[in-house]
Design a protein around this motif. Structure first.
Motif, short mmCIF file in Angstrom:
data_model
loop_
_atom_site.label_atom_id
_atom_site.label_comp_id
_atom_site.label_asym_id
_atom_site.label_seq_id
_atom_site.Cartn_x
_atom_site.Cartn_y
_atom_site.Cartn_z
N CYS A 21 -8.36 -47.00 -10.16
CA CYS A 21 -7.24 -46.47 -9.40
C CYS A 21 -5.93 -46.68 -10.18
CB CYS A 21 -7.17 -47.19 -8.06
SG CYS A 21 -5.73 -46.82 -7.09
N CYS A 24 -3.64 -49.61 -7.97
CA CYS A 24 -4.02 -51.02 -7.91
C CYS A 24 -4.84 -51.47 -9.12
CB CYS A 24 -4.80 -51.31 -6.63
SG CYS A 24 -6.41 -50.50 -6.54
N CYS A 40 -8.91 -44.64 -2.54
CA CYS A 40 -9.27 -45.88 -3.23
C CYS A 40 -9.83 -46.88 -2.22
CB CYS A 40 -8.03 -46.44 -3.92
SG CYS A 40 -8.29 -48.04 -4.66
N CYS A 43 -6.80 -50.05 -2.24
CA CYS A 43 -5.42 -49.87 -1.76
C CYS A 43 -5.27 -48.65 -0.86
CB CYS A 43 -4.46 -49.77 -2.94
SG CYS A 43 -4.66 -48.29 -3.93
#
Ligand code: ZN
Length: 126
Positions: A21, A24, A40, A43
């Motif tokens: 991601c 994060c 994700c 997050c």
């Protein structure tokens, strides 16, 4: 809490090479090999706002095409192997080279798009 501190800057290289991601750096971007997840796992960044579309495919065709056609031409000019040798070398490469670079290019475009839109996306998702 300010989003700048909630989502610190992560390694671009790690995010691109491992398909993580862009916000994060922990959750995976992909459900299968190249299918994007909806969001994700870590997050909850929704990937609908950062989908690169067919952009990665264009670059894969461009890069793989130049490498494969150029390599085949150079091999023919300097070595002149039989057509069977060309088939053994270039047909598998036509299949595997795009698969090898598609995921990284797609991740790079997603990371780039996220880095441009991150203030908007982070403020929108709170
Ligand atoms: Zn994330």
């Amino acid at each position: 809490m300010n989003n700048k501190y909630k989502y610190p800057n992560i390694s671009i290289r790690r995010s691109i090479l491992k398909g993580k991601c862009p916000r994060c750096g922990i959750g995976s971007l992909y459900r299968k090999f190249i299918i994007l997840k909806d969001c994700c796992d870590n997050c909850k960044l929704t990937n609908s706002s950062i989908d690169p579309g067919d952009g990665a495919s264009f670059f894969v065709i461009l890069i793989a095409g130049v490498f494969i056609v150029g390599g085949a031409l150079l091999l023919e000019v300097f070595v002149k192997p039989s057509y069977y040798i060309h088939a053994i070398i270039w047909f598998p490469l036509c299949f595997f080279l795009p698969l090898m670079i598609l995921r990284q290019l797609k991740s790079a475009l997603i990371f780039r798009e996220y880095s441009i839109k991150k203030d908007f996306i982070n403020s929108e998702e709170g």
